[in-house]
Design a protein around this motif. Structure first.
Motif, mmCIF file in Angstrom:
data_model
loop_
_atom_site.group_PDB
_atom_site.id
_atom_site.type_symbol
_atom_site.label_atom_id
_atom_site.label_comp_id
_atom_site.label_asym_id
_atom_site.label_seq_id
_atom_site.Cartn_x
_atom_site.Cartn_y
_atom_site.Cartn_z
ATOM 1 N N ASP A 42 4.880 1.207 -1.537
ATOM 2 C CA ASP A 42 6.290 1.460 -1.831
ATOM 3 C C ASP A 42 6.772 0.736 -3.082
ATOM 4 O OD1 ASP A 42 6.524 3.043 0.417
ATOM 5 O OD2 ASP A 42 7.087 1.360 1.708
ATOM 6 N N PRO B 19 7.672 -0.205 -6.801
ATOM 7 C CA PRO B 19 7.857 0.474 -8.094
ATOM 8 C C PRO B 19 6.829 -0.031 -9.089
ATOM 9 C CG PRO B 19 9.543 -1.195 -7.766
ATOM 10 C CD PRO B 19 8.791 -1.109 -6.481
ATOM 11 N N LYS B 20 6.592 0.736 -10.122
ATOM 12 C CA LYS B 20 5.516 0.436 -11.065
ATOM 13 C C LYS B 20 5.653 -0.954 -11.679
ATOM 14 C CE LYS B 20 3.223 2.168 -15.224
ATOM 15 N NZ LYS B 20 3.236 3.214 -16.281
#
Length: 304
Positions: free
Chosen positions: A13, A15-16
């Motif tokens: 889950d 984010p990059k």
């Protein structure tokens, strides 16, 4: 309202940008660490250098049940290093710790980390220092929990004990828990093992009854914003986990409710000029009677 441990981030889950940051930490700080550990504390300050503390078995002297403390710290903050993070050096320290101290620390970690849970918290913190506490618990495996800049509870006390061990590790080959630290860890274990009594449950039952009998009528008189806030606060207070899961004792729960009441009063208290300005701008102001005789006072009377 909740200042305990929260579950660790789910890898899938992320984010990059956070995934990339965590990969940098893993690459730099975890290098050379044993994968089988007893306790581990990863510290991520907002601006200062990240560091990690770990206790594991000395595999070179396994039969003697020797334990090793490892402390590794970056020279500068990896988040702000961005693409230059590979140039950031890591300072590594290592020391021995006796079996009794290692086991006491591990037991305290286990008790604290097992309180990790999902919980609503309206106070979002983006700065400060994040602590990821991890340990191995028999029958459960490796478990962990996050906390942001804890203050004045068992988690903070546990972190302070670890920080003292870190300071020792920087200058000594053999480190140990002080008598004060041992007492602190023993007290943490006792507090987290403490079960609620029948009197605790009776008190909780009376509190729930007060809320059930007065919540609807009281909240119907409040302004919209206060109604939502008070309803949420009452939901938290009557949550049975306050006793059964987190082992709140009587004085702790009373102080917890008193803090909610104090915040409610402070939020709705204004001087005369401020009130006039708010009314002039069409803002709602809570009725003085609702503030003076609030539902939290009724609940606090149950404590005697």
């Amino acid at each position: 309202m909740y200042d305990g441990l929260n579950p660790n981030d789910n890898y899938f889950d992320l984010p990059k940008y956070r995934l990339e940051y965590y990969e940098k930490i893993k690459e730099k700080l975890y290098e050379g660490l044993e994968e089988d550990f007893y306790v581990r504390m990863l510290v991520r300050p907002s601006f200062d250098a990240e560091y990690i503390f770990q206790v594991d078995r000395d595999i070179r002297n396994y039969e003697a049940e020797s334990f090793v403390v490892r402390f590794q710290k970056t020279k500068s903050n990896l988040w702000y290093a961005e693409e230059n993070y590979k140039k950031v050096n890591v300072k590594k320290y290592q020391a021995q710790i006796n079996k009794e101290d290692a086991e006491l620390l591990t037991k305290a970690f286990g008790k604290v980390v097992q309180t990790t849970r999902y919980e609503r918290n309206d106070l979002l913190m983006f700065d400060g220092t994040n602590y990821l506490l991890s340990t191995f618990v028999s029958g459960m495996g490796e478990i962990s929990g996050n906390v942001q800049s804890p203050d004045g509870n068992e988690i903070k006390e546990l972190i302070d004990v670890v920080e003292n061990l870190i300071n020792q590790t920087k200058s000594k080959r053999n480190i140990k828990l002080s008598e004060e630290a041992k007492n602190t860890l023993t007290n943490i274990i006792k507090q987290t093992e403490k079960n609620p009594t029948s009197a605790d449950y009776e008190l909780m039952s009376r509190i729930v009854k007060v809320i059930e009998n007065n919540k609807e009528s009281y909240c119907s008189k409040l302004t919209e914003s206060n109604r939502l806030h008070v309803e949420d606060a009452l939901q938290v207070i009557q949550d049975p986990k306050q006793f059964a899961y987190y082992n709140f004792d009587k004085s702790t729960l009373k102080n917890f409710i008193k803090e909610i009441e104090d915040d409610f009063i402070e939020f709705n208290t204004f001087d005369k000029d401020s009130k006039n300005e708010m009314l002039k701008n069409g803002r709602e102001i809570e009725n003085e009677e609702n503030i003076k005789n609030n539902i939290f006072q009724l609940i606090l009377k149950e404590f005697g």
